[in-house]
Design a protein around this motif. Structure first.
Motif, mmCIF file in Angstrom:
data_model
loop_
_atom_site.group_PDB
_atom_site.id
_atom_site.type_symbol
_atom_site.label_atom_id
_atom_site.label_comp_id
_atom_site.label_asym_id
_atom_site.label_seq_id
_atom_site.Cartn_x
_atom_site.Cartn_y
_atom_site.Cartn_z
ATOM 1 N N UNK A 444 0.832 -1.200 0.000
ATOM 2 C CA UNK A 444 0.000 0.000 0.000
ATOM 3 C C UNK A 444 0.875 1.262 0.000
ATOM 4 N N UNK A 445 2.095 1.127 -0.446
ATOM 5 C CA UNK A 445 3.032 2.250 -0.406
ATOM 6 C C UNK A 445 2.472 3.461 -1.133
ATOM 7 N N UNK A 446 2.090 3.263 -2.373
ATOM 8 C CA UNK A 446 1.598 4.391 -3.177
ATOM 9 C C UNK A 446 0.261 4.899 -2.660
ATOM 10 N N UNK A 447 -0.646 3.996 -2.364
ATOM 11 C CA UNK A 447 -1.974 4.404 -1.929
ATOM 12 C C UNK A 447 -1.943 5.149 -0.596
ATOM 13 N N UNK A 448 -1.008 4.783 0.268
ATOM 14 C CA UNK A 448 -0.935 5.406 1.594
ATOM 15 C C UNK A 448 -0.059 6.649 1.614
ATOM 16 N N UNK A 449 0.773 6.826 0.586
ATOM 17 C CA UNK A 449 1.711 7.953 0.575
ATOM 18 C C UNK A 449 2.896 7.742 1.482
ATOM 19 N N UNK A 450 3.330 6.487 1.618
ATOM 20 C CA UNK A 450 4.397 6.153 2.562
ATOM 21 C C UNK A 450 5.752 5.958 1.906
ATOM 22 N N UNK A 451 5.879 6.296 0.632
ATOM 23 C CA UNK A 451 7.146 6.060 -0.065
ATOM 24 C C UNK A 451 8.255 6.975 0.431
ATOM 25 N N UNK A 475 11.085 8.785 8.473
ATOM 26 C CA UNK A 475 11.922 8.135 7.462
ATOM 27 C C UNK A 475 13.112 9.052 7.182
ATOM 28 N N UNK A 476 14.303 8.696 7.654
ATOM 29 C CA UNK A 476 15.479 9.536 7.390
ATOM 30 C C UNK A 476 15.958 9.370 5.956
ATOM 31 N N UNK A 477 16.986 10.128 5.615
ATOM 32 C CA UNK A 477 17.477 10.134 4.234
ATOM 33 C C UNK A 477 18.996 10.126 4.253
ATOM 34 N N UNK A 478 19.564 9.184 3.539
ATOM 35 C CA UNK A 478 21.018 9.110 3.448
ATOM 36 C C UNK A 478 21.612 10.348 2.794
ATOM 37 N N UNK A 479 20.861 11.002 1.914
ATOM 38 C CA UNK A 479 21.398 12.089 1.111
ATOM 39 C C UNK A 479 20.848 13.464 1.482
ATOM 40 N N UNK A 480 20.144 13.594 2.597
ATOM 41 C CA UNK A 480 19.582 14.890 2.947
ATOM 42 C C UNK A 480 18.571 14.765 4.071
ATOM 43 N N UNK A 481 17.645 15.697 4.132
ATOM 44 C CA UNK A 481 16.666 15.717 5.218
ATOM 45 C C UNK A 481 15.689 14.553 5.128
ATOM 46 N N UNK A 482 15.357 14.018 6.292
ATOM 47 C CA UNK A 482 14.334 12.992 6.357
ATOM 48 C C UNK A 482 12.949 13.627 6.362
ATOM 49 N N UNK A 483 11.933 12.787 6.550
ATOM 50 C CA UNK A 483 10.563 13.281 6.525
ATOM 51 C C UNK A 483 9.749 12.525 7.563
ATOM 52 N N UNK A 484 8.840 13.255 8.197
ATOM 53 C CA UNK A 484 7.910 12.658 9.144
ATOM 54 C C UNK A 484 6.597 12.419 8.428
ATOM 55 N N UNK A 485 6.150 11.173 8.425
ATOM 56 C CA UNK A 485 4.879 10.806 7.792
ATOM 57 C C UNK A 485 3.801 10.788 8.876
ATOM 58 N N UNK A 493 -0.945 8.858 4.769
ATOM 59 C CA UNK A 493 -0.017 9.708 5.501
ATOM 60 C C UNK A 493 0.164 11.028 4.761
ATOM 61 N N UNK A 494 0.521 12.044 5.501
ATOM 62 C CA UNK A 494 0.927 13.317 4.904
ATOM 63 C C UNK A 494 2.345 13.629 5.367
ATOM 64 N N UNK A 495 3.126 14.206 4.484
ATOM 65 C CA UNK A 495 4.527 14.459 4.779
ATOM 66 C C UNK A 495 4.714 15.785 5.515
ATOM 67 N N UNK A 496 5.648 15.771 6.457
ATOM 68 C CA UNK A 496 6.014 16.992 7.174
ATOM 69 C C UNK A 496 7.509 16.925 7.493
#
Length: 618
Positions: A444-451, A475-485, A493-496
């Motif tokens: 449900x990655x795409x449907x939930x917006x959890x990618x 969800x952290x990021x190896x190449x920059x800022x992570x994101x809170x879902x 989910x919504x990204x912040x």
């Protein structure tokens, strides 16, 4: 429980890390890996920055150790960024070279004099007009426990006390005095530059850290860490070997710790844990990802059990009274070696069938926990397949339907274009697998917006960030800022962003917990950190690149971060004030109440690859 691991020794982060860790090579290597350091041909095409006088500097006449500058490696120049001027590159090289000389002929001599408590040798390093500085009415941070006594004195904003050379040497020797025998002493160079930019023949200034460690009495460890600010004559071999090169030295912070006994000791064999079968980089010299350690009371007897996964072996240790362990791998039906050609064995204990007993995802296999007696391979019954290149598994019932779901973190093979762009090469992505029951799962990655926007992820962590009772996901990021879902409570989910500006880089570990007991769950991110990288970035001209790129460059070397959750989805960065930023490269950080005082403590691994036990990294 989630696990953090590397995506392989060919990982681009690893390559960058190696360059950043090598003083004298970091200036050129860093800019090359950032993707905007052009080859000479590209410089000719793009043109050079105009000289305005500040770019001119006098190269030191003393090439102390004959160090050579690395060749510029041709890469495609960014079209939107002007190339760094040759003089600026040479300037960075010169500073790193002088840092190597200072370490070799200056700081090493200072360390040896302190080891021997040799006041005369210490005085010989100080200039005739030397001035020392110590804290005046410092702020005291103290920990008094039965297992350790630690005192940290911090700058409280008062003007420092001035000490003449003999008094300052006496102050240093007082820190040295309580050690029995000869302690080990090391001075680390944190920053270095000419006092007047680009004037190499004038005085130099910098920051350092002096560490002494040994025993106050047999079996009683003692450690002293002094943060230093210094000014020296030009750090050439001639000046440093002649003596009298240290013009001023200030102690800007002190930390003294002592314990009645060593806090940790090796007890694996004594407890029944066989580490001899596990891969050891120190022994073999072959650097491999080595699996992980996972805790769970699989038989519900009230004592935690431990699963150890490794490229060579897998072992499930049943916890016994008194802290002992017994290998029950074969008895419960688990394999003792990795199945297939998995170079990293991921694992997660999670009750997948809802019967109250934690089942086990182990690499590409799924095992049902049969009443804590044995594990039954049910891979054939489930469509749960952990994809290749997965780095971590994080579990939670994100939709609160009573069934545990699985978030799969996946790293990428390397950068797609530039560290500055923060883009990873395309190879799948992170996955949210919803548990439908009866061992069936739905992507449900795409449907939930959890990618998480395709971030390259080593691990992720579930937490209730806004105290609404629903699991959110960082969800952290190896190449920059992570994101809170943020969980919308409807399966989406919504990204912040936790940090709005360039803040985190090279995040390889993350852990969550309420460290200040205010009812809000906080985050600790284990990011890349490099003393050499920090020196190079701090010595760049402020206008060397556009402001947004300079901000990203500074984030590359800022180190780990502690984000305090202030409520209302507001997070405050407190890594540096809490002094948990300069850890090294913290892959497997953990928050746990280690002393049972009701407050979470932080355990952060330090370093990436250590080639020998006597020369740790980090």
């Amino acid at each position: 429980m989630s696990k953090t691991c590397l995506s392989g020794p060919t990982n681009w982060v690893t390559r960058l890390a190696i360059l950043l860790a090598i003083a004298g090579c970091v200036g050129l290597g860093f800019a090359w890996y950032c993707g905007f350091w052009p080859s000479q041909n590209n410089q000719d095409k793009a043109g050079a920055l105009s000289n305005d006088g500040d770019d001119q500097f006098d190269l030191a006449e003393d090439q102390a150790d004959g160090s050579q500058k690395a060749a510029v490696i041709p890469v495609t120049a960014r079209t939107d960024v002007r190339p760094l001027h040759e003089n600026e590159r040479a300037y960075l090289w010169e500073i790193e070279h002088h840092g190597n000389v200072l370490n070799r002929y200056g700081f090493s001599t200072l360390a040896k004099a302190l080891e021997k408590a040799d006041a005369r040798a210490l005085m010989a390093l100080l200039a005739p007009d030397f001035i020392g500085y110590t804290l005046h009415q410092p702020r005291e941070v103290k920990v008094e426990k039965e297992f350790a006594h630690i005192t940290r004195l911090e700058d409280s904003g008062h003007a420092p006390d001035r000490l003449a050379a003999p008094a300052f040497v006496d102050r240093l020797l007082k820190y040295r005095g309580p050690f029995t025998g000869v302690p080990k002493v090391k001075v680390a160079l944190m920053s270095l530059s000419p006092a007047a930019r680009a004037k190499l023949k004038g005085p130099w200034k910098g920051l350092g850290q002096l560490r002494m460690w040994g025993e106050a009495a047999p079996g009683q460890p003692r450690e002293v860490v002094l943060d230093l600010k210094f000014e020296t004559e030009p750090p050439t071999q001639a000046n440093l070997t002649r003596g009298g090169w240290l013009n001023s030295l200030a102690i800007t912070q002190s930390l003294v710790g002592q314990a009645p006994h060593y806090l940790l000791r090796e007890v694996a064999a004594q407890r029944g844990i066989n580490v001899q079968v596990l891969h050891d980089n120190w022994v073999t010299g072959e650097v491999l990802n080595q699996g992980g350690v996972f805790l769970c009371d699989f038989d519900r007897d009230g004592i935690l059990d431990m699963l150890v996964t490794d490229v060579n072996a897998i072992a499930l240790y049943k916890g016994l009274p008194g802290g002992k362990c017994r290998d029950v791998t074969a008895k419960v039906g688990l394999p003792s070696i990795p199945v297939g050609n998995e170079d990293v064995v991921l694992a997660a204990f999670v009750d997948l069938d809802g019967d109250g007993w934690e089942d086990l995802i182990l690499g590409s296999r799924v095992y049902r926990n049969v009443a804590g007696v044995r594990f039954e391979d049910v891979t054939r019954l489930t469509n749960l397949r952990i994809p290749s290149f997965a780095n971590g598994l994080s579990v939670a019932d994100f939709d609160r339907d009573g069934r545990m779901d699985v978030y799969v973190s996946r790293g990428r093979p390397g950068k797609a274009d530039s560290w500055i762009d923060g883009k990873a090469a395309d190879r799948g992505g992170n996955l949210l697998l919803r548990n439908l029951g009866n061992w069936k799962f739905k992507d449900v990655t795409a449907a939930s917006g959890a990618a998480a926007a395709g971030r390259s992820v080593f691990t992720a962590v579930w937490l209730d960030a806004n105290n609404d009772g629903w699991p959110d996901l960082f969800v952290p990021n190896e190449f920059g800022n992570g994101v809170l879902l943020i969980n919308n409570r409807d399966g989406t989910f919504r990204e912040r962003l936790v940090a709005q500006d360039a803040a985190d880089f090279g995040t390889m570990g993350v852990t969550a917990g309420d460290i200040d007991n205010d009812g809000h769950i906080d985050l600790y991110l284990g990011n890349m950190y490099s003393k050499a990288g920090s020196r190079v970035i701090s010595n760049l001209r402020p206008d060397a690149y556009p402001p947004d790129i300079m901000a990203k460059l500074r984030s590359f070397v800022a180190g780990s971060q502690m984000y305090l959750n202030r409520g209302g989805l507001r997070f405050e960065a407190r890594g540096k004030p809490f002094q948990v930023a300069a850890v090294g490269w913290s892959y497997g950080a953990c928050l746990a109440d280690l002393d049972n005082d009701g407050f979470l403590d932080l355990y952060a691994t330090c370093g990436y690859i250590s080639k020998s036990r006597s020369e740790p990294d980090g």
